[in-house]
Design a protein around this motif. Structure first.
Motif, PDB file in Angstrom:
ATOM      1  N   ILE A   1      31.406   0.403 -14.479  1.00  0.00           N
ATOM      2  CA  ILE A   1      30.020   0.842 -14.584  1.00  0.00           C
ATOM      3  C   ILE A   1      29.466   0.866 -13.164  1.00  0.00           C
ATOM      4  CG2 ILE A   1      29.657   0.069 -16.948  1.00  0.00           C
ATOM      5  CD1 ILE A   1      28.144  -2.340 -15.829  1.00  0.00           C
ATOM      6  N   LEU A   2      28.557   1.776 -12.938  1.00  0.00           N
ATOM      7  CA  LEU A   2      27.971   1.961 -11.612  1.00  0.00           C
ATOM      8  C   LEU A   2      26.562   1.398 -11.596  1.00  0.00           C
ATOM      9  CD1 LEU A   2      29.029   5.688 -11.095  1.00  0.00           C
ATOM     10  CD2 LEU A   2      30.278   3.630 -10.410  1.00  0.00           C
ATOM     11  N   PHE A   3      26.145   0.934 -10.445  1.00  0.00           N
ATOM     12  CA  PHE A   3      24.774   0.459 -10.278  1.00  0.00           C
ATOM     13  C   PHE A   3      24.414   0.537  -8.806  1.00  0.00           C
ATOM     14  CE2 PHE A   3      27.491  -3.166  -9.730  1.00  0.00           C
ATOM     15  CZ  PHE A   3      26.921  -3.902  -8.700  1.00  0.00           C
ATOM     16  N   GLU A   4      23.128   0.546  -8.544  1.00  0.00           N
ATOM     17  CA  GLU A   4      22.619   0.644  -7.185  1.00  0.00           C
ATOM     18  C   GLU A   4      22.068  -0.701  -6.744  1.00  0.00           C
ATOM     19  OE1 GLU A   4      19.180   3.345  -5.968  1.00  0.00           O
ATOM     20  OE2 GLU A   4      20.767   4.726  -6.579  1.00  0.00           O
ATOM     21  N   ASP A   5      22.149  -0.980  -5.462  1.00  0.00           N
ATOM     22  CA  ASP A   5      21.528  -2.200  -4.954  1.00  0.00           C
ATOM     23  C   ASP A   5      20.032  -2.157  -5.213  1.00  0.00           C
ATOM     24  OD1 ASP A   5      23.706  -3.580  -3.923  1.00  0.00           O
ATOM     25  OD2 ASP A   5      23.632  -2.508  -2.009  1.00  0.00           O
ATOM     26  N   ALA A   6      19.489  -3.292  -5.601  1.00  0.00           N
ATOM     27  CA  ALA A   6      18.050  -3.430  -5.780  1.00  0.00           C
ATOM     28  C   ALA A   6      17.686  -4.871  -5.437  1.00  0.00           C
ATOM     29  CB  ALA A   6      17.653  -3.098  -7.221  1.00  0.00           C
ATOM     30  N   PRO A   7      16.477  -5.098  -4.977  1.00  0.00           N
ATOM     31  CA  PRO A   7      16.068  -6.467  -4.655  1.00  0.00           C
ATOM     32  C   PRO A   7      16.252  -7.381  -5.868  1.00  0.00           C
ATOM     33  CG  PRO A   7      14.411  -4.900  -3.908  1.00  0.00           C
ATOM     34  CD  PRO A   7      15.409  -4.128  -4.743  1.00  0.00           C
ATOM     35  N   GLY A   8      16.924  -8.499  -5.671  1.00  0.00           N
ATOM     36  CA  GLY A   8      17.119  -9.475  -6.736  1.00  0.00           C
ATOM     37  C   GLY A   8      18.247  -9.156  -7.706  1.00  0.00           C
ATOM     38  N   LEU A   9      18.890  -8.005  -7.568  1.00  0.00           N
ATOM     39  CA  LEU A   9      19.971  -7.630  -8.483  1.00  0.00           C
ATOM     40  C   LEU A   9      21.265  -8.314  -8.050  1.00  0.00           C
ATOM     41  CD1 LEU A   9      20.966  -5.902 -10.852  1.00  0.00           C
ATOM     42  CD2 LEU A   9      21.430  -4.088  -9.215  1.00  0.00           C
ATOM     43  N   ARG A  10      21.781  -9.147  -8.936  1.00  0.00           N
ATOM     44  CA  ARG A  10      23.023  -9.865  -8.680  1.00  0.00           C
ATOM     45  C   ARG A  10      23.872  -9.787  -9.946  1.00  0.00           C
ATOM     46  NH1 ARG A  10      18.939 -13.168  -7.965  1.00  0.00           N
ATOM     47  NH2 ARG A  10      19.647 -14.545  -9.603  1.00  0.00           N
ATOM     48  N   PRO A  11      24.718  -8.786 -10.080  1.00  0.00           N
ATOM     49  CA  PRO A  11      25.531  -8.665 -11.291  1.00  0.00           C
ATOM     50  C   PRO A  11      26.373  -9.919 -11.512  1.00  0.00           C
ATOM     51  CG  PRO A  11      25.725  -6.700  -9.957  1.00  0.00           C
ATOM     52  CD  PRO A  11      24.980  -7.722  -9.131  1.00  0.00           C
ATOM     53  N   THR A  12      26.519 -10.291 -12.761  1.00  0.00           N
ATOM     54  CA  THR A  12      27.322 -11.459 -13.104  1.00  0.00           C
ATOM     55  C   THR A  12      28.766 -11.203 -12.695  1.00  0.00           C
ATOM     56  OG1 THR A  12      25.858 -11.830 -14.983  1.00  0.00           O
ATOM     57  CG2 THR A  12      27.960 -13.010 -14.987  1.00  0.00           C
TER      58      THR A  12
ATOM     59  N   MET B   1      25.172   5.311  -2.005  1.00  0.00           N
ATOM     60  CA  MET B   1      26.432   5.118  -2.696  1.00  0.00           C
ATOM     61  C   MET B   1      26.283   4.013  -3.735  1.00  0.00           C
ATOM     62  SD  MET B   1      30.122   4.590  -1.061  1.00  0.00           S
ATOM     63  CE  MET B   1      31.489   4.110  -2.006  1.00  0.00           C
ATOM     64  N   ALA B   2      26.849   4.219  -4.887  1.00  0.00           N
ATOM     65  CA  ALA B   2      26.741   3.263  -5.991  1.00  0.00           C
ATOM     66  C   ALA B   2      27.778   2.149  -5.859  1.00  0.00           C
ATOM     67  CB  ALA B   2      26.923   3.982  -7.316  1.00  0.00           C
ATOM     68  N   ASN B   3      27.396   0.976  -6.342  1.00  0.00           N
ATOM     69  CA  ASN B   3      28.327  -0.138  -6.469  1.00  0.00           C
ATOM     70  C   ASN B   3      29.022  -0.033  -7.817  1.00  0.00           C
ATOM     71  OD1 ASN B   3      27.590  -1.629  -4.034  1.00  0.00           O
ATOM     72  ND2 ASN B   3      25.623  -1.877  -5.045  1.00  0.00           N
ATOM     73  N   ARG B   4      30.133  -0.722  -7.956  1.00  0.00           N
ATOM     74  CA  ARG B   4      30.903  -0.662  -9.202  1.00  0.00           C
ATOM     75  C   ARG B   4      31.245  -2.070  -9.666  1.00  0.00           C
ATOM     76  NH1 ARG B   4      33.435   4.530  -9.381  1.00  0.00           N
ATOM     77  NH2 ARG B   4      32.993   5.645  -7.464  1.00  0.00           N
ATOM     78  N   ILE B   5      31.277  -2.222 -10.988  1.00  0.00           N
ATOM     79  CA  ILE B   5      31.745  -3.464 -11.580  1.00  0.00           C
ATOM     80  C   ILE B   5      32.609  -3.091 -12.784  1.00  0.00           C
ATOM     81  CG2 ILE B   5      29.748  -3.865 -13.074  1.00  0.00           C
ATOM     82  CD1 ILE B   5      29.951  -6.854 -12.199  1.00  0.00           C
ATOM     83  N   ARG B   6      33.688  -3.793 -12.948  1.00  0.00           N
ATOM     84  CA  ARG B   6      34.664  -3.457 -13.983  1.00  0.00           C
ATOM     85  C   ARG B   6      34.396  -4.241 -15.267  1.00  0.00           C
ATOM     86  NH1 ARG B   6      38.996  -0.779 -13.040  1.00  0.00           N
ATOM     87  NH2 ARG B   6      39.000  -1.272 -10.830  1.00  0.00           N
ATOM     88  N   ILE B   7      34.478  -3.549 -16.395  1.00  0.00           N
ATOM     89  CA  ILE B   7      34.400  -4.210 -17.702  1.00  0.00           C
ATOM     90  C   ILE B   7      35.747  -4.894 -17.922  1.00  0.00           C
ATOM     91  CG2 ILE B   7      34.155  -3.852 -20.185  1.00  0.00           C
ATOM     92  CD1 ILE B   7      32.326  -1.451 -19.485  1.00  0.00           C
ATOM     93  N   ILE B   8      35.713  -6.159 -18.332  1.00  0.00           N
ATOM     94  CA  ILE B   8      36.953  -6.937 -18.340  1.00  0.00           C
ATOM     95  C   ILE B   8      37.621  -7.080 -19.698  1.00  0.00           C
ATOM     96  CG2 ILE B   8      36.464  -8.231 -16.255  1.00  0.00           C
ATOM     97  CD1 ILE B   8      35.450 -10.489 -17.989  1.00  0.00           C
ATOM     98  N   GLY B   9      36.977  -6.656 -20.778  1.00  0.00           N
ATOM     99  CA  GLY B   9      37.616  -6.796 -22.087  1.00  0.00           C
ATOM    100  C   GLY B   9      37.110  -5.775 -23.088  1.00  0.00           C
ATOM    101  N   GLY B  10      37.799  -5.670 -24.209  1.00  0.00           N
ATOM    102  CA  GLY B  10      37.363  -4.794 -25.287  1.00  0.00           C
ATOM    103  C   GLY B  10      37.799  -3.353 -25.113  1.00  0.00           C
ATOM    104  N   GLN B  11      37.129  -2.472 -25.843  1.00  0.00           N
ATOM    105  CA  GLN B  11      37.538  -1.061 -25.876  1.00  0.00           C
ATOM    106  C   GLN B  11      37.384  -0.351 -24.538  1.00  0.00           C
ATOM    107  OE1 GLN B  11      35.132   0.924 -28.815  1.00  0.00           O
ATOM    108  NE2 GLN B  11      33.371   1.121 -27.477  1.00  0.00           N
ATOM    109  N   TRP B  12      36.486  -0.830 -23.687  1.00  0.00           N
ATOM    110  CA  TRP B  12      36.292  -0.196 -22.379  1.00  0.00           C
ATOM    111  C   TRP B  12      36.921  -1.013 -21.260  1.00  0.00           C
ATOM    112  CZ3 TRP B  12      30.724  -0.250 -24.288  1.00  0.00           C
ATOM    113  CH2 TRP B  12      30.517   0.787 -25.184  1.00  0.00           C
ATOM    114  N   ARG B  13      37.840  -1.886 -21.590  1.00  0.00           N
ATOM    115  CA  ARG B  13      38.480  -2.729 -20.580  1.00  0.00           C
ATOM    116  C   ARG B  13      39.018  -1.858 -19.439  1.00  0.00           C
ATOM    117  NH1 ARG B  13      43.900  -6.367 -21.038  1.00  0.00           N
ATOM    118  NH2 ARG B  13      43.591  -7.386 -19.037  1.00  0.00           N
ATOM    119  N   GLY B  14      38.689  -2.262 -18.214  1.00  0.00           N
ATOM    120  CA  GLY B  14      39.144  -1.531 -17.035  1.00  0.00           C
ATOM    121  C   GLY B  14      38.209  -0.421 -16.595  1.00  0.00           C
TER     122      GLY B  14
END
Length: 140
Positions: free
Chosen positions: A17-28, A1-14
């Protein structure tokens, strides 16, 4: 199952984006991205952004959403690259350029874009000593 993070501003606000867990991956985290882009808000539109160790791609997508002319995301993890490509396709993000290679190789490539042509440069990790020469401005 993919993780999700929301874009917070601009034309794609809200949008998410999807991403998968990976060693060392820590989304801002959202709060840090919001603070960063509040500081950069007048500089992002029309800029050329470089995101080294792109990981989930969150910072690059945030910059593109806010009007960056070009966003280069450098990442060498195959699954992370696949998710960045998929997210760019879903968002029709024509300003996103994905470079699938190690950052040190990217910085040393004679035919690659010089890191000095970018107005905003970001590295998700502290600069390792072997990349210090890449960060120095060109002579002349």
């Amino acid at each position: 199952m993919a993780n999700r993070i929301r874009i917070i501003g601009g034309q794609w606000r809200g949008r998410q984006i999807l991403f998968e867990d990976a060693p060392g991956l820590r989304p801002t985290p959202s709060r840090i991205r919001e603070t960063l882009f509040n500081w950069l808000q007048l500089d992002v539109a029309g800029s050329r952004c470089l995101d080294l160790y792109a990981g989930s791609g969150a910072l690059g997508f945030e910059a593109a959403s806010r009007g960056a002319k070009e966003v280069w995301q450098v990442e060498n993890h195959p699954n992370a690259c696949r998710w960045i490509r998929d997210n760019a396709g879903t968002l029709a993000a024509s300003s996103i350029n994905l470079v699938e290679r190690d950052v040190s190789t990217f910085c040393k490539a004679p035919r690659g874009p010089s890191i000095w042509r970018f107005s905003i440069r970001h590295s998700a990790v502290t600069w390792p000593a072997q990349l210090a020469s890449c960060w120095k401005p060109p002579a002349g």
